[in-house]
Design a protein around this motif. Structure first.
Motif, PDB file in Angstrom:
ATOM      1  N   HIS A   1      64.209  54.827  33.974  1.00  0.00           N
ATOM      2  CA  HIS A   1      64.390  55.838  35.010  1.00  0.00           C
ATOM      3  C   HIS A   1      64.670  57.202  34.389  1.00  0.00           C
ATOM      4  N   SER A   2      64.013  58.215  34.929  1.00  0.00           N
ATOM      5  CA  SER A   2      64.295  59.593  34.551  1.00  0.00           C
ATOM      6  C   SER A   2      64.056  60.467  35.761  1.00  0.00           C
ATOM      7  N   SER A   3      64.523  61.684  35.689  1.00  0.00           N
ATOM      8  CA  SER A   3      64.362  62.614  36.802  1.00  0.00           C
ATOM      9  C   SER A   3      63.939  63.968  36.249  1.00  0.00           C
ATOM     10  N   PRO A   4      63.386  64.820  37.107  1.00  0.00           N
ATOM     11  CA  PRO A   4      63.079  66.175  36.640  1.00  0.00           C
ATOM     12  C   PRO A   4      64.305  66.885  36.074  1.00  0.00           C
ATOM     13  N   GLU A   5      65.475  66.583  36.632  1.00  0.00           N
ATOM     14  CA  GLU A   5      66.698  67.207  36.127  1.00  0.00           C
ATOM     15  C   GLU A   5      66.988  66.751  34.696  1.00  0.00           C
ATOM     16  N   ASP A   6      66.776  65.447  34.439  1.00  0.00           N
ATOM     17  CA  ASP A   6      66.947  64.945  33.073  1.00  0.00           C
ATOM     18  C   ASP A   6      66.026  65.682  32.105  1.00  0.00           C
ATOM     19  N   LEU A   7      64.769  65.833  32.521  1.00  0.00           N
ATOM     20  CA  LEU A   7      63.788  66.442  31.635  1.00  0.00           C
ATOM     21  C   LEU A   7      64.020  67.940  31.471  1.00  0.00           C
ATOM     22  N   ASP A   8      64.574  68.582  32.502  1.00  0.00           N
ATOM     23  CA  ASP A   8      64.949  69.987  32.349  1.00  0.00           C
ATOM     24  C   ASP A   8      66.038  70.130  31.293  1.00  0.00           C
ATOM     25  N   THR A   9      66.892  69.103  31.167  1.00  0.00           N
ATOM     26  CA  THR A   9      67.918  69.104  30.126  1.00  0.00           C
ATOM     27  C   THR A   9      67.294  68.964  28.751  1.00  0.00           C
TER      28      THR A   9
ATOM     29  N   ASP B   1      48.800  59.185  31.147  1.00  0.00           N
ATOM     30  CA  ASP B   1      49.013  57.849  31.712  1.00  0.00           C
ATOM     31  C   ASP B   1      49.081  57.865  33.234  1.00  0.00           C
ATOM     32  N   CYS B   2      49.833  58.839  33.810  1.00  0.00           N
ATOM     33  CA  CYS B   2      50.044  58.819  35.257  1.00  0.00           C
ATOM     34  C   CYS B   2      49.621  60.100  35.967  1.00  0.00           C
ATOM     35  N   GLY B   3      49.270  61.140  35.217  1.00  0.00           N
ATOM     36  CA  GLY B   3      48.800  62.372  35.830  1.00  0.00           C
ATOM     37  C   GLY B   3      49.895  63.329  36.251  1.00  0.00           C
ATOM     38  N   GLY B   4      51.158  62.972  35.986  1.00  0.00           N
ATOM     39  CA  GLY B   4      52.261  63.848  36.364  1.00  0.00           C
ATOM     40  C   GLY B   4      52.459  64.999  35.387  1.00  0.00           C
ATOM     41  N   VAL B   5      53.295  65.952  35.805  1.00  0.00           N
ATOM     42  CA  VAL B   5      53.637  67.084  34.943  1.00  0.00           C
ATOM     43  C   VAL B   5      54.426  66.566  33.740  1.00  0.00           C
ATOM     44  N   ILE B   6      54.191  67.164  32.574  1.00  0.00           N
ATOM     45  CA  ILE B   6      54.978  66.765  31.410  1.00  0.00           C
ATOM     46  C   ILE B   6      55.793  67.940  30.897  1.00  0.00           C
ATOM     47  N   TRP B   7      56.922  67.592  30.301  1.00  0.00           N
ATOM     48  CA  TRP B   7      57.845  68.535  29.716  1.00  0.00           C
ATOM     49  C   TRP B   7      57.690  68.511  28.196  1.00  0.00           C
ATOM     50  N   ARG B   8      57.775  69.654  27.568  1.00  0.00           N
ATOM     51  CA  ARG B   8      57.879  69.691  26.112  1.00  0.00           C
ATOM     52  C   ARG B   8      59.335  69.461  25.750  1.00  0.00           C
ATOM     53  N   VAL B   9      59.589  68.491  24.873  1.00  0.00           N
ATOM     54  CA  VAL B   9      60.954  68.102  24.510  1.00  0.00           C
ATOM     55  C   VAL B   9      61.373  68.866  23.263  1.00  0.00           C
ATOM     56  N   GLY B  10      62.322  69.781  23.425  1.00  0.00           N
ATOM     57  CA  GLY B  10      62.873  70.500  22.289  1.00  0.00           C
ATOM     58  C   GLY B  10      61.884  71.463  21.657  1.00  0.00           C
ATOM     59  N   GLU B  11      62.335  72.052  20.557  1.00  0.00           N
ATOM     60  CA  GLU B  11      61.523  73.034  19.841  1.00  0.00           C
ATOM     61  C   GLU B  11      61.181  72.595  18.425  1.00  0.00           C
ATOM     62  N   ALA B  12      61.946  71.630  17.900  1.00  0.00           N
ATOM     63  CA  ALA B  12      61.769  71.237  16.507  1.00  0.00           C
ATOM     64  C   ALA B  12      60.640  70.227  16.347  1.00  0.00           C
ATOM     65  N   GLU B  13      60.201  70.049  15.100  1.00  0.00           N
ATOM     66  CA  GLU B  13      59.246  68.992  14.796  1.00  0.00           C
ATOM     67  C   GLU B  13      59.928  67.634  14.921  1.00  0.00           C
TER      68      GLU B  13
ATOM     69  N   CYS C   1      56.880  62.843  30.641  1.00  0.00           N
ATOM     70  CA  CYS C   1      56.667  63.089  32.068  1.00  0.00           C
ATOM     71  C   CYS C   1      57.859  62.520  32.836  1.00  0.00           C
ATOM     72  N   HIS C   2      57.997  62.891  34.129  1.00  0.00           N
ATOM     73  CA  HIS C   2      59.169  62.451  34.882  1.00  0.00           C
ATOM     74  C   HIS C   2      59.138  60.958  35.182  1.00  0.00           C
ATOM     75  N   THR C   3      57.965  60.317  35.017  1.00  0.00           N
ATOM     76  CA  THR C   3      57.907  58.859  35.142  1.00  0.00           C
ATOM     77  C   THR C   3      58.579  58.193  33.962  1.00  0.00           C
ATOM     78  N   GLY C   4      58.578  58.881  32.809  1.00  0.00           N
ATOM     79  CA  GLY C   4      59.217  58.346  31.611  1.00  0.00           C
ATOM     80  C   GLY C   4      58.295  58.182  30.432  1.00  0.00           C
ATOM     81  N   HIS C   5      56.977  58.308  30.647  1.00  0.00           N
ATOM     82  CA  HIS C   5      56.058  58.199  29.509  1.00  0.00           C
ATOM     83  C   HIS C   5      56.376  59.290  28.492  1.00  0.00           C
ATOM     84  N   ALA C   6      56.327  58.922  27.232  1.00  0.00           N
ATOM     85  CA  ALA C   6      56.637  59.876  26.168  1.00  0.00           C
ATOM     86  C   ALA C   6      55.490  59.913  25.166  1.00  0.00           C
ATOM     87  N   PHE C   7      55.252  61.105  24.622  1.00  0.00           N
ATOM     88  CA  PHE C   7      54.133  61.291  23.712  1.00  0.00           C
ATOM     89  C   PHE C   7      54.545  62.190  22.562  1.00  0.00           C
ATOM     90  N   SER C   8      54.130  61.792  21.392  1.00  0.00           N
ATOM     91  CA  SER C   8      54.242  62.681  20.249  1.00  0.00           C
ATOM     92  C   SER C   8      53.062  63.642  20.269  1.00  0.00           C
TER      93      SER C   8
END
Length: 333
Positions: free
Chosen positions: A215-223, A234-246, A252-259
């Motif tokens: 489970h994740s939420s847009p609020e989690d991903l905004d953090t 995978d699901c077509g939802g909006v994705i967040w860029r996580v952090g700035e570092a390598e 995405c808010h569904t929880g899929h994660a990508f390098s």
């Protein structure tokens, strides 16, 4: 062995991983005072990996079971279609969203032990494609853990080790035939008091919770990061860029994660699929225009037949150009 020693060994691998694991596990003594947890990309199919590795290891080798307590001198293998994680000293198997298109994936395991055991963790990245494990090894290092990476020049597939080295500074880079002994030596050593946590653990803890609970939420991903203009493959939802570092990572808010590498590979596949669909559509348009031209000719509607033949030639030329482009790209790879 004192509890202050390193006693959690996590290993991540993919392509070429079976032979690599066989070599490393064969170096472990039967009294290795550490728990060993292994993720190899195996997908959803039934796995005989523990049975195949057991003859080459003095330690018991088994598929991990949900909620069992961690035991020293045991090798736990991630079962098919489950993220292997650790929470409160117990094995946890999660059906949370795939990361880097894989379940089990390396990153969820590495993050979970980094949060729970900190400097007592030994993180190992072996041969494999793309860059699963890079974010995980960065988390291990950030939480004070010790890191070793297989020398990319020694790998069947060097991408995973190469990307791990870009994400974090390894304590040891070694060929496969030395890594087993390197791990045993690291278990016997007490962590240096000079090792410091170099980043806030909150994002690592949050991503661990997402992988564990699904489970994740847009609020989690905004953090965790900032919304991007990209969509989840995978699901077509909006994705967040996580952090700035390598390494560059996305969720995405569904929880899929990508390098960075896995998302790029997915987009390449998607573009190629779309272009081949266009080839098929153009081929159909050309064929349909030719059929209409024949009908017009039978009716002696010569002007209409001429127009349809022009349409046929246009679509056939476009289809041929696009097909040639795709074939050149394939040869270039």
């Amino acid at each position: 062995m004192p509890t202050g020693h390193r006693h959690i060994v996590v290993i991540g691998t993919s392509l070429g991983g079976f032979a690599a694991l066989r070599t490393i596990l064969s170096a472990f003594p039967e009294d290795l005072h550490a728990t060993v947890l292994v993720v190899m990309h195996i997908g959803t199919q039934r796995s005989l990996l523990p049975e195949l590795l057991a003859p080459h290891c003095r330690l018991p080798v088994k598929h991990a079971e949900d909620n069992e307590p961690l035991t020293r001198s045991v090798v736990y293998i991630a079962p098919p279609d489950r993220h292997l994680m650790v929470f409160e000293g117990r094995v946890r198997l999660s059906t949370g969203p795939k990361e880097n298109f894989a379940r089990p994936a390396v990153d969820p395991l590495f993050r979970s032990v980094a949060v729970e055991f900190g400097e007592r963790v030994i993180g190992i990245v072996l041969t494999g494609d793309l860059d699963d494990g890079a974010a995980g090894i960065a988390a291990v290092k950030a939480c004070g853990g010790w890191v070793a990476v297989q020398d990319p020049s020694d790998c069947v597939a060097p991408s995973m080790p190469s990307n791990a080295l870009r994400a974090a500074t390894a304590d040891v880079i070694a060929p496969l035939d030395r890594l087993g002994d390197v791990i045993v030596d690291a278990v016997r050593q007490k962590p240096s008091t000079a090792r410091q946590i170099v980043m806030d653990k909150t994002p690592i803890e949050l991503e661990t919770r997402i992988a564990l609970t699904g489970h994740s939420s847009p609020e989690d991903l905004d953090t965790l990061g900032e919304r991007s203009t990209l969509t989840c493959p995978d699901c077509g939802g909006v994705i967040w860029r996580v952090g700035e570092a390598e390494p560059l990572r996305y969720r995405c808010h569904t929880g899929h994660a990508f390098s960075n590498a896995s998302l790029n590979a997915a987009q390449e596949r998607s573009v190629e699929e779309a272009l081949w669909i266009s080839v098929r559509r153009l081929q159909e348009r050309a064929a349909f225009a030719l059929q209409r031209a024949h009908v017009a000719q039978r009716r002696n509607e010569l002007h209409e037949a001429s127009e349809e033949l022009e349409q046929h030639a246009k679509f056939a030329a476009l289809e041929d150009s696009l097909r040639r482009f795709l074939q050149r790209e394939a040869v270039g790879q």
